[in-house]
Design a protein around this motif. Structure first.
Motif, mmCIF file in Angstrom:
data_model
loop_
_atom_site.group_PDB
_atom_site.id
_atom_site.type_symbol
_atom_site.label_atom_id
_atom_site.label_comp_id
_atom_site.label_asym_id
_atom_site.label_seq_id
_atom_site.Cartn_x
_atom_site.Cartn_y
_atom_site.Cartn_z
ATOM 1 N N ASN A 156 0.823 -1.218 0.000
ATOM 2 C CA ASN A 156 0.000 0.000 0.000
ATOM 3 C C ASN A 156 0.857 1.268 0.000
ATOM 4 O OD1 ASN A 156 -3.182 -0.441 1.792
ATOM 5 N ND2 ASN A 156 -2.316 -1.567 0.091
ATOM 6 N N HIS A 157 0.365 2.263 -0.743
ATOM 7 C CA HIS A 157 0.971 3.588 -0.768
ATOM 8 C C HIS A 157 -0.147 4.598 -0.534
ATOM 9 C CE1 HIS A 157 4.423 1.666 -2.541
ATOM 10 N NE2 HIS A 157 5.094 2.807 -2.564
ATOM 11 N N SER A 158 0.224 5.791 -0.163
ATOM 12 C CA SER A 158 -0.786 6.849 -0.128
ATOM 13 C C SER A 158 -0.132 8.160 -0.548
ATOM 14 C CB SER A 158 -1.420 6.964 1.264
ATOM 15 O OG SER A 158 -0.696 7.877 2.052
ATOM 16 N N ALA A 159 -0.969 9.100 -0.953
ATOM 17 C CA ALA A 159 -0.472 10.425 -1.334
ATOM 18 C C ALA A 159 -1.604 11.428 -1.228
ATOM 19 C CB ALA A 159 0.070 10.410 -2.755
ATOM 20 N N LEU A 160 -1.209 12.678 -1.098
ATOM 21 C CA LEU A 160 -2.178 13.766 -1.064
ATOM 22 C C LEU A 160 -2.340 14.319 -2.469
ATOM 23 C CD1 LEU A 160 -1.298 15.988 2.032
ATOM 24 C CD2 LEU A 160 -3.528 15.007 1.533
ATOM 25 N N LEU A 161 -3.575 14.487 -2.885
ATOM 26 C CA LEU A 161 -3.846 15.110 -4.172
ATOM 27 C C LEU A 161 -5.008 16.063 -3.966
ATOM 28 C CD1 LEU A 161 -3.095 15.070 -7.222
ATOM 29 C CD2 LEU A 161 -4.914 13.420 -7.515
ATOM 30 N N ASP A 162 -4.805 17.326 -4.276
ATOM 31 C CA ASP A 162 -5.831 18.347 -4.039
ATOM 32 C C ASP A 162 -6.361 18.272 -2.612
ATOM 33 O OD1 ASP A 162 -5.538 19.159 -6.671
ATOM 34 O OD2 ASP A 162 -7.056 17.744 -7.386
ATOM 35 N N LYS A 163 -5.464 18.185 -1.690
ATOM 36 C CA LYS A 163 -5.766 18.169 -0.249
ATOM 37 C C LYS A 163 -6.531 16.929 0.208
ATOM 38 C CE LYS A 163 -5.677 23.171 0.168
ATOM 39 N NZ LYS A 163 -6.519 24.363 0.132
ATOM 40 N N LYS A 164 -6.659 15.946 -0.658
ATOM 41 C CA LYS A 164 -7.360 14.724 -0.284
ATOM 42 C C LYS A 164 -6.361 13.569 -0.233
ATOM 43 C CE LYS A 164 -11.409 12.153 -1.427
ATOM 44 N NZ LYS A 164 -12.254 11.630 -2.462
ATOM 45 N N THR A 165 -6.494 12.721 0.778
ATOM 46 C CA THR A 165 -5.590 11.569 0.887
ATOM 47 C C THR A 165 -6.163 10.378 0.131
ATOM 48 O OG1 THR A 165 -4.821 12.290 3.052
ATOM 49 C CG2 THR A 165 -4.452 9.984 2.495
ATOM 50 N N TYR A 166 -5.335 9.811 -0.728
ATOM 51 C CA TYR A 166 -5.715 8.595 -1.444
ATOM 52 C C TYR A 166 -4.807 7.466 -1.004
ATOM 53 C CZ TYR A 166 -8.412 11.513 -4.654
ATOM 54 O OH TYR A 166 -9.323 12.377 -5.193
ATOM 55 N N GLN A 167 -5.386 6.293 -0.867
ATOM 56 C CA GLN A 167 -4.586 5.119 -0.505
ATOM 57 C C GLN A 167 -4.687 4.088 -1.621
ATOM 58 O OE1 GLN A 167 -5.115 3.863 3.519
ATOM 59 N NE2 GLN A 167 -4.209 1.841 3.199
ATOM 60 N N TYR A 168 -3.525 3.641 -2.083
ATOM 61 C CA TYR A 168 -3.464 2.755 -3.244
ATOM 62 C C TYR A 168 -2.971 1.364 -2.863
ATOM 63 C CZ TYR A 168 -3.619 7.300 -5.490
ATOM 64 O OH TYR A 168 -3.975 8.564 -5.850
ATOM 65 N N CYS A 169 -3.324 0.386 -3.695
ATOM 66 C CA CYS A 169 -2.897 -0.991 -3.444
ATOM 67 C C CYS A 169 -1.391 -1.126 -3.635
ATOM 68 C CB CYS A 169 -3.633 -1.950 -4.380
ATOM 69 S SG CYS A 169 -3.147 -1.780 -6.112
ATOM 70 N N SER A 170 -0.826 -0.263 -4.490
ATOM 71 C CA SER A 170 0.575 -0.438 -4.861
ATOM 72 C C SER A 170 1.149 0.846 -5.441
ATOM 73 C CB SER A 170 0.694 -1.538 -5.925
ATOM 74 O OG SER A 170 -0.037 -1.134 -7.077
#
Ligand SMILES: [Zn+2]
Length: 163
Positions: free
Chosen positions: A64-78
């Motif tokens: 899992n990875h995550s990042a902020l985009l347009d002030k929103k946190t997204y969490q990804y499988c990879s």
């Protein structure tokens, strides 16, 4: 009388089944963790799913990875879905990755990635697993092979996987 015995046997059977089901649903893949162990950083009803591919995040938790985009946190499988979603977006902020050793999110830019080990990856034939310390990464590498790189190199390799 008989009915009572049958009833209690049925109950015992059902209880037994319950226990069995639980052990069956236990994670089988290297990257899987129990739902209770998974840290979910994003909000909403789909917070357990990768926003890019829809895969279950606890199931692929160790990549899992995550990042902020347009002030929103997204969490990804990879790292693949992270890359696929954000490309070279300059607004990519605060990329985090799960430390395989502690299962906690750490700063991806400071992580040690073991790339191309014999442990199967997520969304890629070339697996990428991240560690907070070089020592833990080397230990993993010793057992499973692969190359130790930083986040940017791992991202580069992830991009090539799509070509
Ligand atoms: Zn995904």
């Amino acid at each position: 009388m008989y009915q009572k015995i049958i009833l209690s046997l049925t109950t015992a059977f059902l209880v037994g089944c319950g226990v069995q089901t639980d052990s069956v649903t236990k994670p089988s893949m290297f990257q899987s963790v129990h739902e209770k162990e998974a840290v979910l950083l994003q909000e909403g009803k789909d917070k357990e799913s990768c926003p890019r591919c829809g895969m279950n995040l606890p199931k692929y938790y160790k990549t899992n990875h995550s990042a902020l985009l347009d002030k929103k946190t997204y969490q990804y499988c990879s790292i693949h879905c992270l890359q696929d979603h954000l490309y070279d977006d300059v607004s990519l902020k605060n990329p985090l990755v799960v430390d395989v050793d502690t299962l906690k999110f750490i700063d991806a830019t400071k992580a040690y990635y073991v790339v191309g080990s014999s442990v199967k990856g997520t969304m890629s034939r070339v697996s990428k697993y991240a560690f907070a310390t070089k020592e833990k990464a080397e230990l993993f590498q010793k057992e499973n092979g692969g190359e130790i790189v930083d986040f940017y190199k791992a991202l580069e390799i992830a991009k090539k996987d799509f070509k």
